[in-house]
Structure formats: structure tokens, C-alpha cells
Design a protein around this motif. Structure first.
Motif, PDB file in Angstrom:
ATOM      1  N   ALA A   1      -7.070   5.495  -0.138  1.00 28.27           N
ATOM      2  CA  ALA A   1      -7.562   4.536   0.857  1.00 28.27           C
ATOM      3  C   ALA A   1      -8.822   3.836   0.368  1.00 28.27           C
ATOM      4  CB  ALA A   1      -7.828   5.246   2.184  1.00 28.27           C
TER       5      ALA A   1
ATOM      6  N   THR B   1      -1.476   0.178   6.852  1.00 25.66           N
ATOM      7  CA  THR B   1      -2.785   0.765   6.552  1.00 25.66           C
ATOM      8  C   THR B   1      -3.608   1.066   7.800  1.00 25.66           C
ATOM      9  OG1 THR B   1      -3.874  -1.395   6.367  1.00 25.66           O
ATOM     10  CG2 THR B   1      -2.876  -0.492   4.370  1.00 25.66           C
TER      11      THR B   1
ATOM     12  N   THR C   1      -4.254   4.598   8.280  1.00 28.67           N
ATOM     13  CA  THR C   1      -4.634   5.290   7.042  1.00 28.67           C
ATOM     14  C   THR C   1      -6.087   5.034   6.668  1.00 28.67           C
ATOM     15  OG1 THR C   1      -2.365   5.076   6.227  1.00 28.67           O
ATOM     16  CG2 THR C   1      -4.056   5.602   4.603  1.00 28.67           C
ATOM     17  N   LEU C   2      -6.527   3.794   6.843  1.00 28.55           N
ATOM     18  CA  LEU C   2      -7.901   3.441   6.507  1.00 28.55           C
ATOM     19  C   LEU C   2      -8.837   3.799   7.652  1.00 28.55           C
ATOM     20  CD1 LEU C   2      -7.434  -0.095   4.879  1.00 28.55           C
ATOM     21  CD2 LEU C   2      -7.256   2.161   3.808  1.00 28.55           C
TER      22      LEU C   2
ATOM     23  N   TYR D   1       0.811  -1.221   0.000  1.00 32.19           N
ATOM     24  CA  TYR D   1       0.000   0.000   0.000  1.00 32.19           C
ATOM     25  C   TYR D   1       0.841   1.267   0.000  1.00 32.19           C
ATOM     26  CZ  TYR D   1      -3.295   3.552   1.610  1.00 32.19           C
ATOM     27  OH  TYR D   1      -4.039   4.698   1.730  1.00 32.19           O
ATOM     28  N   GLN D   2       1.872   1.293   0.833  1.00 34.44           N
ATOM     29  CA  GLN D   2       2.600   2.529   1.068  1.00 34.44           C
ATOM     30  C   GLN D   2       3.317   3.053  -0.174  1.00 34.44           C
ATOM     31  OE1 GLN D   2       2.310   4.335   3.586  1.00 34.44           O
ATOM     32  NE2 GLN D   2       1.641   3.074   5.287  1.00 34.44           N
TER      33      GLN D   2
END
Length: 209
Positions: A65, A120, A123-124, A38-39
Motif C-alpha cells: 500500500a 484500493t 486497502t489504503l 493495484y490488485q
């Protein structure tokens, strides 16, 4: 005024689409997120991968996201459908599990949900995390249900179906192991699948007293 000029910002022309745009975006995002995490993947990376503008991505997905969440959910839905089809083939359970194992080991991407989710947590949103968690649980539930049915039919011994499911999934992860030289434990996928199923079956089979 032409219809093109009335399109909302970022929306692609209908004539430019060879498949539904959301589908092409999530397919591209799946490839990138599963390979790089993801990053390190940006919205611009996904746009380049599926040959659309970044504005088009944001037209369908308001944030990275949300794109990641939808990508994960759709990926697990596809896996669940494939597993369901193979689990309900009219052959013995052991053979069905062997086919699933072989298919998993033949995949070009190691489906490591925990690995994809790294970085995540902060972030999410809670709702996005819940959507992903539910999709993952639904994916595993298909296997649990088949194990439960097999116990009722005396095809395997009675044990906790959740435990049996995660024991099987853990063995699948072992099948993707590479040593320091990036070599597999066994030379062929067939042999690796056979060893995984034999070890699992040793634990769930009904043994004659």
C-alpha cells in the motif's frame, strides 16, 4: 567486519545501484500498476521488474500500500511538472493546450487516476488516500491557475476555472477511447488533438457580440 556485512537487511550495495533505488523501484511499480492495476500486482512482481530482491522493496517501502501510494504521488508530480512547463511556454493558450493534448494522446499509458484507484479504498489508509488526493489536486491546480490568468487577460471568457479544467480533462479521456475493434475515433493523434481543442475552445473563447 566488511561494510557489506553491516548493511541493514534488504539494503542494496552502493556499487549495485545505477540510479537511486527508490527511483528504480517506483519506476518499475508505475509500469506495473498502470498496466495491471493495484490488485493484481504483487511486491514480488515489482522486485522482478527492477531486478532487486523483495527484501529491498520492503527496506524502502514497508507495505504494498505504501509502495502504491508513493508511486502514484511521484507519477502525478512528474505529470504536474511536465504540464507546468508546457503551460508556461510563450505561445497562445490554445496552442499550449494543443501541445498538452497531443502529448497526452501520444503517451503509452492512459493516465486514468480513477481506474488506478479501483480496489484500493479498503486497502489504503486515510492518510495514504489523502496524499494521493492532494497530489491529484495539485496536478489539476496548475491548469486551473492558467485558466484563471487567461480569464484575467481576456484570452478566454469568464467561467468557473474548476469547471473549465475538468471539462478539458474529460475531453482528454475521450481522446483515449477505443471502440469494440480497439480503433480510435480519428486516424491520427494530430486530428484527435485538433478536434478536442476546437470543441473545448468553442466553449471558452470570447465571442464577439
Amino acid at each position: 567486519m566488511r561494510s557489506d556485512e553491516q548493511r541493514p537487511l534488504g539494503r542494496p550495495r552502493a556499487s549495485d545501484q545505477t540510479q537511486p533505488t527508490t527511483e528504480s523501484i517506483t519506476e518499475a511499480a508505475t509500469q506495473l500498476f498502470t498496466k495491471n492495476g493495484y490488485q493484481t500486482v504483487s511486491v514480488n512482481d515489482v522486485a522482478k521488474q527492477c531486478n532487486v530482491t523483495k527484501a529491498t522493496i520492503y527496506y524502502y517501502f514497508p507495505s504494498k500500500a505504501e509502495l502504491f501510494t508513493e508511486t502514484m504521488v511521484q507519477m502525478m508530480i512528474r505529470i504536474r511538472k511536465r504540464i507546468n512547463a508546457m503551460l508556461h511556454e510563450p505561445i497562445p493558450l490554445k496552442s499550449r493546450l494543443y501541445n498538452i493534448t497531443k502529448t497526452h494522446l501520444s503517451a503509452t499509458v492512459d493516465i486514468d487516476i480513477n481506474g488506478f484507484m479501483k480496489g484500493t479504498t479498503h486497502t489504503l489508509s486515510p492518510e495514504q488516500l489523502e496524499r494521493i488526493n492532494k497530489a491529484e489536486m495539485d496536478m489539476y491546480q496548475s491548469i486551473e491557475q492558467v485558466f484563471t490568468h487567461a480569464m484575467e487577460q481576456k484570452e478566454i471568457r469568464e467561467i468557473n476555472p474548476v469547471f473549465a479544467t475538468h471539462a478539458y480533462l474529460s475531453l482528454l479521456k475521450v481522446g483515449n477511447y477505443n471502440n469494440e475493434k480497439q480503433a480510435k475515433i480519428y486516424d491520427s493523434i494530430d486530428e484527435m488533438a485538433e478536434q478536442i481543442i476546437e470543441l473545448f475552445w468553442e466553449g471558452v473563447q470570447i465571442k464577439e457580440s
